[in-house]
Structure formats: structure tokens, C-alpha cells
Design an enzyme around this catalytic site. Structure first.
Site, PDB file in Angstrom:
ATOM      1  N   GLU A 139     -41.395 -23.991 -32.063  1.00  0.00           N
ATOM      2  CA  GLU A 139     -42.573 -24.835 -31.875  1.00  0.00           C
ATOM      3  C   GLU A 139     -43.712 -24.370 -32.770  1.00  0.00           C
ATOM      4  OE1 GLU A 139     -43.911 -24.613 -27.831  1.00  0.00           O
ATOM      5  OE2 GLU A 139     -43.851 -22.434 -27.778  1.00  0.00           O
TER       6      GLU A 139
ATOM      7  N   LYS B 248     -39.150 -23.033 -16.533  1.00  0.00           N
ATOM      8  CA  LYS B 248     -39.577 -22.817 -17.908  1.00  0.00           C
ATOM      9  C   LYS B 248     -41.068 -23.087 -18.008  1.00  0.00           C
ATOM     10  CE  LYS B 248     -36.797 -25.566 -20.091  1.00  0.00           C
ATOM     11  NZ  LYS B 248     -36.137 -26.191 -21.252  1.00  0.00           N
TER      12      LYS B 248
ATOM     13  N   ARG C 163     -45.606 -28.966 -13.455  1.00  0.00           N
ATOM     14  CA  ARG C 163     -45.387 -27.871 -14.401  1.00  0.00           C
ATOM     15  C   ARG C 163     -46.172 -26.633 -13.977  1.00  0.00           C
ATOM     16  NH1 ARG C 163     -46.387 -28.994 -20.708  1.00  0.00           N
ATOM     17  NH2 ARG C 163     -48.554 -28.896 -20.021  1.00  0.00           N
TER      18      ARG C 163
END
Length: 336
Positions: free
Chosen positions: A218, A183, A80
Site C-alpha cells: 500500500e 485485520k 473496523r
């Protein structure tokens, strides 16, 4: 081991002994360096300061039931961070170097790794930022990678108890940065204007989509999931952090034969769910007692105690992290 009351720790910074650093210059990453110096000399015109050319990660280390030390899914954090680096036009730190740096940071600060059974963990914060002086809008050529660790308690004051949340439509946190498949997380500072007044009032913040304010996104620093008819439901959105914990929980649901839905969830559906929880590396699973929609004068209630699906998933996740059950998916990286 340091003389710390591990059971009283909150999610806040406690200084440890060492950090790990690595510099990118002349087109290559250098050697890992361990230092006790916690401040870094950085030029006032550095790209990381001028244009926020930076990214960070978060993961945890655990003392486990058998005495070993585990780090939960560090390869996923390495990947990530590479996505973040691509999006921010920074060099990719190799996965092996990331794992080596994380491992070294934990080993050098073992005195701050909380004992098994206290509920506390060692939080690991890798960061990367541009250090080349820039005034024109252009990326850096040199970068600093650092890891700081700190012992922490629960992200929310209630721990695995329930926390109330409030919908905020009036202050949007920045949408994630990225292009195409990359992302990544956005700038958390953009959410402070919404989250800090809420935190001072003892509640969390639930953000809706920035475009229409119709769909759940979120909870500031965490993803959200909700339960309806025994089904785990979580928002599908291009503007939320791809949470490693949320993905892990979805896999645990499949292992436990709990149906999973990852889809767009309109806020008007909130009244149909029986459980809700924030989830993430910091939050783990933090059940939500109620969500208030102040603009419409509605409060949705999910109970003052964690619900059955939250309890089942929390136990399954923590049992793997703390080595109490077989790690069927090989998620835990065990230190030698």
C-alpha cells in the site's frame, strides 16, 4: 459558517469548537460528553502512552447537492474500529454509540462543514486509548474514546491531479496488528522515516511486502489500485489496512461492469499497467503519474493526467458522496 477560504484547505488540522468524549470504566461505557476543552488529562504511565494501546478511525461528512449532510459509510468504520479494539484488547464501542458520537460531533461543528461545491469536506477522527496507569506489560482497565473533526482539502497537494510515487524497500512500516480475522491498521509513526523525506521531495511512497519485498502492499496512508486492460487490480495482502474506500470502489466497478482482481501483484508487473492511483478516506482517489524504483533504476509512467478508469470511478464515488445520484447501496448516512 466560519470565514474560511474553503478552496485553499489542505489535509491539515484546523481547530473546531467541540469534541465528543466517552469513558469506559467499571466495565461499562458512560454517557457521551460534548466539550470545548481540546486537551485531555492523562497519566504519564497510561497504557495508551506506555504500550500504544490505542486505535483510531477516519471518515468524512459532506454537504450534498440537495442541502442535506451525509456521512459516508460510518457503520463500516464502527465495525473496523471494533476489530481494532479486539486486536488491541480494548472494549468494543457499540455501533449505535459510535454513530451517535460521530453525528453529534458533526452537528456541534456545523460551522466548519465546508460548503457544497468547494471540494472540501469535514474529516472525522475517532480515537480510543487506554488511560489506566501501567508499568508492567498489561492492558488498561479504563479507556477514553474521543472524536475530533476538522475541515480539510485534498490529501495530496495535486488533489485529483497526478502525483509521483517512489518504491521504498529499506524502511518497512509496521505490519498491521491483529489476530485471526481482526485485520487492523498498524502504527503510522513507523512509516514516517520513509514517508516524510519523500513528501518533502513532492512524492508519495509505495511499500512492498515486508517479508520478501516482492509484492505491492500500500501507499503509506492509502491503498493502491492499478488498471490493466480495463481491469481494476488491487493488492491482496494480510499486511494492509482493509480500506473502506477500496472496497467501495470494487463494488462500483462491478456496478459499472469493470472487471476486478484482488490478488498478489509483484512489483515486476508495474510496467504492464496503464493507470495507478492511491485510494482511501483521506486520499479518495489520487492518480499516480509515475512510480520510480530507485534500486533498479526504473520508472513506470501512467500519464500526467488521470486515466479513464480513474475518472469514471472518481465521478461515481463523488456523485454518491455529494448526493448527485441515487445511493443504490445506502452508503450515506444522512443527518436529520
Amino acid at each position: 459558517m466560519k470565514d474560511i477560504d474553503w478552496t485553499k484547505l489542505t489535509f491539515s488540522y484546523t481547530e473546531t469548537d467541540y469534541i465528543v468524549r466517552c469513558r469506559y470504566e467499571h466495565g461499562a461505557w458512560g454517557e457521551l460528553v460534548v466539550t470545548q476543552e481540546k486537551t485531555l488529562p492523562i497519566h504519564v504511565a497510561a497504557a495508551g502512552l506506555q504500550y500504544a494501546q490505542q486505535c483510531f478511525e477516519g471518515l468524512k461528512a459532506y454537504r450534498r447537492a440537495d442541502g442535506t449532510i451525509g456521512i459516508f459509510r460510518p457503520i463500516e468504520n464502527a465495525l473496523r474500529m471494533q476489530d481494532s479494539a479486539r486486536a488491541m484488547y480494548m472494549p468494543l464501542l457499540p455501533t449505535d454509540t459510535f454513530i451517535e458520537a460521530v453525528t453529534l460531533a458533526v452537528k456541534m461543528n456545523l460551522d466548519y462543514l465546508p460548503p457544497y461545491g468547494t471540494g472540501a469536506t469535514l474529516y472525522i477522527r475517532p480515537i480510543m486509548f487506554g488511560i489506566t496507569p501501567k508499568v508492567g506489560v498489561a492492558p488498561a482497565e479504563e479507556f477514553e474514546f474521543c472524536i475530533v473533526v476538522t475541515p480539510i482539502g485534498p490529501y495530496f497537494p495535486t488533489g485529483f491531479g497526478t502525483t509521483p510515487f517512489i518504491i521504498n524497500r529499506h524502511v518497512d512500516r509496521a505490519a498491521p496488528l491483529g489476530t485471526g480475522q481482526y485485520k487492523v491498521g498498524g502504527n503510522y509513526a513507523s512509516s514516517f522515516r520513509a514517508t516524510e523525506p519523500a513528501h518533502e521531495a513532492g512524492v508519495g511512497v509505495l511499500f512492498l511486502d515486508s517479508a520478501q519485498h516482492l509484492y505491492l502492499d500500500e501507499c503509506g496512508g492509502a491503498n493502491i489500485f492499478l488498471v490493466k486492460d480495463g481491469t481494476y487490480c488491487t493488492p491482496k495482502s494480510d499486511s494492509i489496512l482493509p480500506s473502506i474506500i477500496n472496497r467501495s470502489l470494487m463494488q462500483l466497478c462491478r456496478d459499472l461492469l469493470i472487471p476486478v482482481e484482488e490478488r498478489r501483484i509483484p512489483y515486476t508487473e508495474l510496467g504492464t499497467f496503464t493507470e495507478a492511483a492511491a485510494c482511501g478516506t483521506g486520499a479518495a482517489i489520487s492518480p499516480i503519474s509515475r512510480i520510480t524504483d530507485p534500486d533498479n533504476g526504473i520508472t513506470y509512467h501512467y500519464g500526467e493526467e488521470p486515466g479513464p478508469v480513474c475518472k469514471q470511478l472518481y465521478k461515481a464515488l463523488r456523485d454518491i458522496q455529494f448526493g448527485r445520484v441515487e445511493d443504490a447501496h445506502n452508503w450515506c448516512y444522512i443527518l436529520d
